[in-house]
Design a protein around this motif. Structure first.
Motif, PDB file in Angstrom:
ATOM      1  N   LEU A 106       0.800  -1.225  -0.017  1.00  0.00           N
ATOM      2  CA  LEU A 106      -0.139  -0.072   0.105  1.00  0.00           C
ATOM      3  C   LEU A 106       0.802   1.149   0.177  1.00  0.00           C
ATOM      4  N   HIS A 107       1.396   1.507  -1.253  1.00  0.00           N
ATOM      5  CA  HIS A 107       2.169   2.778  -1.454  1.00  0.00           C
ATOM      6  C   HIS A 107       1.583   3.982  -2.467  1.00  0.00           C
ATOM      7  N   THR A 372      -5.004  13.879  -1.591  1.00  0.00           N
ATOM      8  CA  THR A 372      -3.567  13.390  -1.261  1.00  0.00           C
ATOM      9  C   THR A 372      -3.643  11.957  -1.042  1.00  0.00           C
ATOM     10  N   TYR A 373      -4.585  11.457  -0.315  1.00  0.00           N
ATOM     11  CA  TYR A 373      -4.780   9.953  -0.319  1.00  0.00           C
ATOM     12  C   TYR A 373      -5.283   9.207  -1.518  1.00  0.00           C
ATOM     13  N   SER A 374      -4.139   8.258  -1.836  1.00  0.00           N
ATOM     14  CA  SER A 374      -3.898   7.774  -3.057  1.00  0.00           C
ATOM     15  C   SER A 374      -4.940   6.528  -3.462  1.00  0.00           C
ATOM     16  N   HIS A 375      -5.547   6.072  -2.151  1.00  0.00           N
ATOM     17  CA  HIS A 375      -6.270   4.683  -2.460  1.00  0.00           C
ATOM     18  C   HIS A 375      -7.885   4.977  -2.248  1.00  0.00           C
ATOM     19  N   HIS A 376      -8.306   5.960  -2.609  1.00  0.00           N
ATOM     20  CA  HIS A 376      -9.706   6.050  -2.343  1.00  0.00           C
ATOM     21  C   HIS A 376     -10.473   5.256  -3.530  1.00  0.00           C
ATOM     22  N   ALA A 435     -12.522   6.055  10.983  1.00  0.00           N
ATOM     23  CA  ALA A 435     -12.257   5.694   9.556  1.00  0.00           C
ATOM     24  C   ALA A 435     -11.045   5.469   9.048  1.00  0.00           C
ATOM     25  N   ILE A 436     -10.167   6.412   9.519  1.00  0.00           N
ATOM     26  CA  ILE A 436      -8.717   6.422   8.782  1.00  0.00           C
ATOM     27  C   ILE A 436      -7.742   5.646   9.609  1.00  0.00           C
ATOM     28  N   ARG A 437      -8.154   4.942  10.658  1.00  0.00           N
ATOM     29  CA  ARG A 437      -7.330   4.183  11.566  1.00  0.00           C
ATOM     30  C   ARG A 437      -6.828   2.937  10.697  1.00  0.00           C
ATOM     31  N   THR A 438      -7.690   2.421   9.895  1.00  0.00           N
ATOM     32  CA  THR A 438      -7.333   1.055   9.153  1.00  0.00           C
ATOM     33  C   THR A 438      -7.972   1.097   7.893  1.00  0.00           C
ATOM     34  N   THR A 439      -6.919   1.546   6.800  1.00  0.00           N
ATOM     35  CA  THR A 439      -7.406   1.600   5.304  1.00  0.00           C
ATOM     36  C   THR A 439      -6.591   0.631   4.375  1.00  0.00           C
ATOM     37  N   CYS A 440      -6.566  -0.834   5.040  1.00  0.00           N
ATOM     38  CA  CYS A 440      -5.659  -1.628   4.214  1.00  0.00           C
ATOM     39  C   CYS A 440      -6.235  -2.116   3.210  1.00  0.00           C
ATOM     40  N   THR A 441      -7.497  -3.017   3.427  1.00  0.00           N
ATOM     41  CA  THR A 441      -8.125  -3.521   2.432  1.00  0.00           C
ATOM     42  C   THR A 441      -8.985  -2.813   1.545  1.00  0.00           C
ATOM     43  N   GLU A 442      -9.537  -3.174   0.409  1.00  0.00           N
ATOM     44  CA  GLU A 442     -10.462  -2.413  -0.571  1.00  0.00           C
ATOM     45  C   GLU A 442     -12.040  -1.986   0.217  1.00  0.00           C
ATOM     46  N   GLY A 443     -12.304  -2.854   1.072  1.00  0.00           N
ATOM     47  CA  GLY A 443     -13.550  -2.521   1.737  1.00  0.00           C
ATOM     48  C   GLY A 443     -13.176  -1.445   2.760  1.00  0.00           C
ATOM     49  N   GLU A 444     -12.194  -1.379   3.495  1.00  0.00           N
ATOM     50  CA  GLU A 444     -11.910  -0.250   4.471  1.00  0.00           C
ATOM     51  C   GLU A 444     -11.584   1.079   3.855  1.00  0.00           C
ATOM     52  N   GLN A 445     -11.107   0.906   2.577  1.00  0.00           N
ATOM     53  CA  GLN A 445     -10.752   2.135   2.026  1.00  0.00           C
ATOM     54  C   GLN A 445     -12.071   2.745   1.331  1.00  0.00           C
ATOM     55  N   MET A 446     -12.988   1.894   0.959  1.00  0.00           N
ATOM     56  CA  MET A 446     -14.320   2.300   0.460  1.00  0.00           C
ATOM     57  C   MET A 446     -15.015   3.048   1.542  1.00  0.00           C
TER      58      MET A 446
END
Length: 671
Positions: A106-107, A372-376, A435-446
């Motif tokens: 996740l970069h 700036t967050y690249s994984h929306h 919400a921002i604490r864990t954004t690893c998976t696609e579900g958490e990013q959604m």
């Protein structure tokens, strides 16, 4: 070469911090202009989001892609993973340390990464001052007057909201799976987690308008109290759902469910105890020491002890946010009374400042992070379902619970107030931080992307329309919260009643639950004398066998003062305690027939209750003039002799008014 790299990093970090400071300064100056022009459609938090979005867009679209080169090393065992890797290039050493992360590959862009903060920075640094100030600035009188309703909305309402949002969004997830992605990995527990995150309301914009317009105190107390406790419940609920997720598979597991339920209750109660103990220790330190002679040291200890409660709870795997909330409430109730006058002002101003800066920083960062967050992950079906679910869940929270509460409340929650509470369900800093604490998976990013959109929309639309909604719903504004006490008590005093002897049994505020009345009596006679300098002395209230301990714990100031009728007690206890007549039993009643002689006797019997010129003036009057009328020699106040058993209350009222030559309104307030 390594020194030049360090200097470059230092300059970059300084520039990034300067960017956020400039953003805050721009927000503050604009707020000042809006307040001067009395413009309320855009609150400071909405303004911070707008500026954040502008700066984020500039950074993103003026930045060239400068992602660093990434090399992946595959290890067969974690034991083979080195703690430190030293890379030598042209006689220069580059040291890389191991960073454990659950997010795989996740970069994002290197330049955008520089202005991205660690999520724990928000949860551990920025959020505690906001939550503590909410508890420390709590309007306790009106809060405890509506405590039953507030607890109902905060606990039951939050759970209902989380379940409703989870159920509705899961339906839209099934629609998305059937139309686009059959293998979309987002189950009901994920939807329930999203519901718990979004259930954390933060009506800071609405409450700011309420404060400026002085809206009805009960509405303000209900909404503010619900939002404060609702945040604590939502945080613990999110933690419990995550624990259930990690303990079970997709199938329902009753054991994991009850373990999560026990964790929810245990974490909440444990956090509550830690916060209470921290404030009790602080109160005793200030009571039995003379550190108040040095206000800067006193304020420092107060601040550090309050923050320590948060860290202790986190170290014990509890929830520091819940701890710091209850610490703030109890610090305001006990420790604040032991502070010096200078420290009282300093602590309130300090936490108000920290709350203002932290809150605006978070909302500014929300706007920046949208670019700036690249994984929306924008999922149109889920976003639409989320907005529908938020509206429906708020309605399922407010209207049914208000109906049930009105069955037991003597002062009902009117429909216009219910509509305003429904409208004021904004989302803000708490939902974003969760919400921002864990954004690893696609579900958490959604989830993170959807939460951002919900926060933006509710702050701009609902926050901006608060003033207009108050007008449409015809809700009272310009209400003085302090003037509500004497008005109500005056109404109670002047009410004609066929049986005056029942007056002390009438509760000043019948909406306050009996358990809280009893708690406040216990607090007034025992806890406050133990933890503060307030009276009555413990030597008078504790049993004789506890006399040595009572003498040790009682402050010398308690012997010189009676029970202080603080703002809490006035709203919780009965009339006899609220007016300071603890030792007085039922007032004397009049005989059925009221002739001139009887009336004179009643007047003389009431004389000892007033002092000075009031009693002399009454005794000098002729009994014959008393037959006709009784006139009070005070400014603009005349009371004519009534007939029947209500005579005593009228005479008692006029003598109390006569004690000080003030205006009619002020005299009533004094009574």
């Amino acid at each position: 070469m390594s020194s030049s790299v360090a200097e470059e990093k230092h300059r970059t970090d300084s520039a990034n911090i300067l960017l956020f400071i400039a953003l805050l300064l721009l927000t503050i100056f604009t707020i000042w202009l809006l307040k001067r022009k009395r413009i309320r459609f855009l609150h400071e938090t909405g303004l911070a989001i707008v500026y954040g979005l502008i700066i984020g867009a500039v950074i993103k679209y003026t930045n060239y892609n400068s992602s660093g080169r990434i090399h992946y090393l595959n290890m067969t065992s974690t034991n083979e993973t080195p703690d430190v890797v030293v890379l030598t290039v042209d006689n220069s050493n580059f040291t890389y340390t191991k960073q454990v992360s659950t997010c795989q590959q996740l970069h994002q862009d290197e330049e955008l990464q520089k202005i991205t903060f660690d999520p724990e920075f928000f949860f551990n640094i920025l959020l505690p001052p906001i939550i503590f100030y909410a508890g420390y600035s709590l309007k306790k009188r009106h809060f405890f007057r509506n405590i039953g309703s507030i607890l109902t909305f905060a606990f039951i309402g939050t759970l209902v909201s989380a379940v409703v949002i989870g159920g509705i969004t899961y339906g839209f997830v099934l629609i998305h799976k059937s139309l686009y992605e059959p293998n979309f990995a987002f189950g009901f527990i994920d939807c329930l987690l999203f519901g718990a995150i979004v259930s954390a309301t933060d009506p800071v914009t609405v409450l700011a308008v309420f404060k400026e317009l002085k809206v009805d105190v009960d509405l303000d107390a209900l909404l503010f109290g619900e939002s404060v406790l609702n945040d604590a419940v939502a945080i613990v609920l999110v933690s419990a759902i995550k624990k259930y997720q990690s303990a079970t598979s997709a199938a329902f597991d009753s054991g994991a469910f009850f373990a999560s339920l026990g964790s929810f209750i245990g974490v909440f109660l444990g956090s509550f105890v830690i916060g209470g103990l921290a404030s009790i220790i602080t109160a005793l330190i200030f009571k039995f020491t003379k550190i108040g002679e040095f206000p800067i040291l006193e304020t420092s200890i107060f601040f550090l002890m309050s923050w320590a409660s948060f860290l202790i709870a986190e170290a014990l795997s509890l929830t520091g946010i819940v701890t710091v909330l209850f610490c703030g409430i109890t610090q305001a109730h006990y420790t604040y009374n032991n502070l010096s006058a200078e420290s009282k002002g300093r602590t309130r101003q300090l936490f108000e400042l920290l709350n203002f800066l932290a809150e605006n920083f978070i909302f500014s960062y929300m706007g920046i992070s949208m670019f700036t967050y690249s994984h929306h992950k924008f999922n149109a079906i889920f976003i639409v379902g989320a907005f529908i679910a938020v509206i429906v869940s708020r309605a399922c929270n407010i209207y049914p619970l208000s109906f049930l509460l009105n069955l037991g409340r003597k002062k009902k929650i009117p429909y216009n107030m219910q509509h305003m509470m429904m409208f004021a369900g904004l989302r803000g800093a708490i939902a974003f931080t969760l919400a921002i604490r864990t954004t690893c998976t696609e579900g958490e990013q959604m989830i993170f992307t959807t939460v951002l959109l919900i926060v933006f929309t509710t702050v701009w639309v609902l926050g901006g329309g608060t003033t207009q909604m108050l007008t449409w719903l015809n809700i009272k504004v310009g209400v003085d919260p302090d003037a509500a006490i004497p008005q109500e008590s005056d109404n109670n005093t002047s009410t004609n009643n066929s049986d005056v002897s029942n007056a002390p049994t009438r509760h000043k505020y019948a909406d306050s639950a009996w358990m809280f009345k009893n708690w406040y009596k216990f607090d007034q006679y025992y806890l406050k004398p133990i933890l503060t300098h307030a009276g009555p002395p413990l030597t008078n209230t504790l049993p004789g066998c506890c006399y040595p301990l009572a003498k040790c714990l009682t402050s010398p100031h308690a012997y010189a003062s009676s029970i202080e009728n603080d703002s809490d007690t006035d709203f919780i206890l009965n009339d006899d305690v609220a007016f300071g007549n603890q030792n007085q039993t039922n007032p004397p009643t009049l005989p059925p027939s009221g002739g001139a002689t009887n009336m004179t006797e009643v007047k003389l019997e009431a004389v000892p209750q007033v002092a000075g010129d009031a009693s002399n003036d009454i005794t000098k009057r002729d009994a014959n003039s008393a037959k006709n009328d009784v006139t009070v020699a005070s400014e603009d106040v005349t009371i004519t002799r009534p007939s029947g058993p209500s005579l005593f209350s009228s005479i008692h009222h006029e003598m109390a008014v006569e004690m000080e030559p003030v205006g009619k309104k002020e005299a009533k307030n004094q009574v």
